[in-house]
Design a protein around this motif. Structure first.
Motif, PDB file in Angstrom:
ATOM      1  N   ASN A   1      32.349  54.768  48.987  1.00 58.86           N
ATOM      2  CA  ASN A   1      33.309  54.447  48.074  1.00 58.86           C
ATOM      3  C   ASN A   1      33.910  55.903  47.725  1.00 58.86           C
TER       4      ASN A   1
ATOM      5  N   ASN B   1      38.218  41.673  46.882  1.00 60.83           N
ATOM      6  CA  ASN B   1      38.534  42.437  45.434  1.00 60.83           C
ATOM      7  C   ASN B   1      40.113  42.469  45.274  1.00 60.83           C
TER       8      ASN B   1
ATOM      9  N   GLN C   1      27.651  44.720  46.181  1.00 64.13           N
ATOM     10  CA  GLN C   1      26.662  45.467  47.046  1.00 64.13           C
ATOM     11  C   GLN C   1      25.382  44.412  47.154  1.00 64.13           C
TER      12      GLN C   1
ATOM     13  N   THR D   1      34.841  51.037  49.361  1.00 67.57           N
ATOM     14  CA  THR D   1      35.660  50.364  48.218  1.00 67.57           C
ATOM     15  C   THR D   1      36.523  51.556  47.536  1.00 67.57           C
TER      16      THR D   1
ATOM     17  N   THR E   1      38.682  47.404  50.374  1.00 65.10           N
ATOM     18  CA  THR E   1      39.430  47.085  49.034  1.00 65.10           C
ATOM     19  C   THR E   1      40.819  47.751  49.214  1.00 65.10           C
TER      20      THR E   1
ATOM     21  N   SER F   1      35.815  52.099  44.436  1.00 63.61           N
ATOM     22  CA  SER F   1      35.058  52.138  43.236  1.00 63.61           C
ATOM     23  C   SER F   1      34.732  53.604  42.812  1.00 63.61           C
TER      24      SER F   1
ATOM     25  N   TRP G   1      30.431  47.222  41.038  1.00 60.35           N
ATOM     26  CA  TRP G   1      30.207  47.106  42.596  1.00 60.35           C
ATOM     27  C   TRP G   1      28.842  47.153  42.927  1.00 60.35           C
TER      28      TRP G   1
ATOM     29  N   TYR H   1      27.578  51.597  53.267  1.00 61.03           N
ATOM     30  CA  TYR H   1      28.473  51.116  51.921  1.00 61.03           C
ATOM     31  C   TYR H   1      28.887  52.916  51.715  1.00 61.03           C
TER      32      TYR H   1
END
Length: 338
Positions: free
Chosen positions: A92, A142, A74, A61, A117, A63, A70, A90
């Motif tokens: 970001n 998103n 998650q 993402t 994203t 983020s 976020w 994950y």
């Protein structure tokens, strides 16, 4: 405004049904209920509810660090991953090129599915296309509703940011506001620009954007405070993320302003401030559902080549939440699922 809320309730009903179908397809009502209960128990105990292979799904993402939105995404993704026997990864970065590099690292690891994203689509186009060409199924969440299909993603899960912005503009108008400030905490994020543009379009008063450094909450507060001190006619401040709402409230207080503070997105602090009347309203896009459905849909695709949406985005919002709604949501915001 009533039209938006009614549509959201319908969307919520459809998505709730989709979650149930994802967990258990093609069962009778009695058998389905029992199997769903078993699946929920297995998830709660940290056990898989299916016996499919241990596929690996990565989410990358845009983020920045410390964004509670976020965390909620998650939480949903992790819950679905347990149920679906998925190894969930994950990563970001709020820098477009770094986000693309993270996606590339997962392509190199040959993951079984990607969730990304597209807040900065230009930076992400090449690497997402590369993943699709490599045979890795991609779902966007998103942000990126306008680019998702053309980049080759199976589906997009989220809210239409322009429509969400329009819901804000309509709500401001209903509240009799005349001059609003739209606080943009991440420059270059197309979704943020769409939110403010949508609000401006639907608002019959004046709305101007204020660009702030979202990586520093003290700077965000100082920027809003300076604007409110310079212009006492501003009667509404709209932030584009839950963590920034509190900074706006503090700025309002130190500036001696009477402006109402409203926000996009929901978390426990926002729900509490809505209940107390500190905030006017919030726009919830159900981030838990975005994470949950993204993982679940990738599992469905790997298992049964299923795709939801028919080429159109699967909408999780917008839902306007006010003081009268906040109490009913507290249970969920406290546990990190709303």
């Amino acid at each position: 405004m009533a039209t938006v809320r009614t549509g959201v309730r319908a969307i919520g009903a459809v998505l709730a049904a989709a979650v149930g179908v994802s967990a258990l397809a093609g069962c009778s009502s009695t058998g389905g209920k029992r199997a769903e209960e078993r699946a929920q128990q297995a998830t709660a105990e940290g056990r898989s509810a299916v016996n499919t292979p241990k596929w690996t799904v990565a989410m990358v993402t845009h983020s920045g660090d410390g964004d509670t939105f976020w965390d909620i995404v998650q939480n949903g993704a992790k819950q679905a991953a347990v149920k679906d026997n998925i190894n969930f990864l994950y990563a970001n970065s709020d820098e477009g090129q770094e986000q693309a590099q993270l996606v590339q690292s997962y392509i190199d690891k040959n993951v079984d599915g990607l969730i990304v994203t597209l807040a900065k689509p230009d930076a992400m186009k090449a690497v997402v296309t590369k993943a699709v060409k490599a045979g890795i199924p991609v779902i966007t969440v998103n942000s990126g509703v306008d680019q998702s299909k053309s980049f080759g993603a199976l589906s997009h899960i989220g809210q239409d940011e322009t429509i969400a912005g329009e819901a804000v503009g309509e709500e401001l108008a209903e509240r009799g506001k005349k001059k609003a400030l739209c606080v943009v905490h991440e420059q270059g994020n197309v979704g943020h620009e769409q939110r403010c543009a949508g609000a401006k379009k639907a608002f019959d008063g004046q709305l101007q954007n204020l660009y702030v450094d979202g990586t520093s909450l003290p700077d965000v507060q100082a920027s809003i405070e300076a604007k409110l001190q310079a212009d006492h006619s501003i009667d509404s401040v709209v932030t584009l993320g839950a963590p920034f709402a509190d900074a706006a409230v503090k700025a309002k207080e130190t500036a001696g302003s009477k402006a109402e503070v409203d926000t996009f997105d929901l978390n426990a602090k926002v729900a509490s401030d809505l209940k107390s009347g500190t905030l006017g309203f919030a726009v919830d896009q159900q981030p838990y559902l975005q994470g949950y459905e993204a993982v679940d849909l990738l599992w469905l695709y790997r298992y049964n080549a299923d795709v939801l949406g028919g080429g159109r985005p699967v909408l999780t919002g917008p839902q306007v939440v006010t003081q009268k709604d906040a109490g009913a949501l507290e249970e969920y915001t406290k546990r990190g699922t709303r």
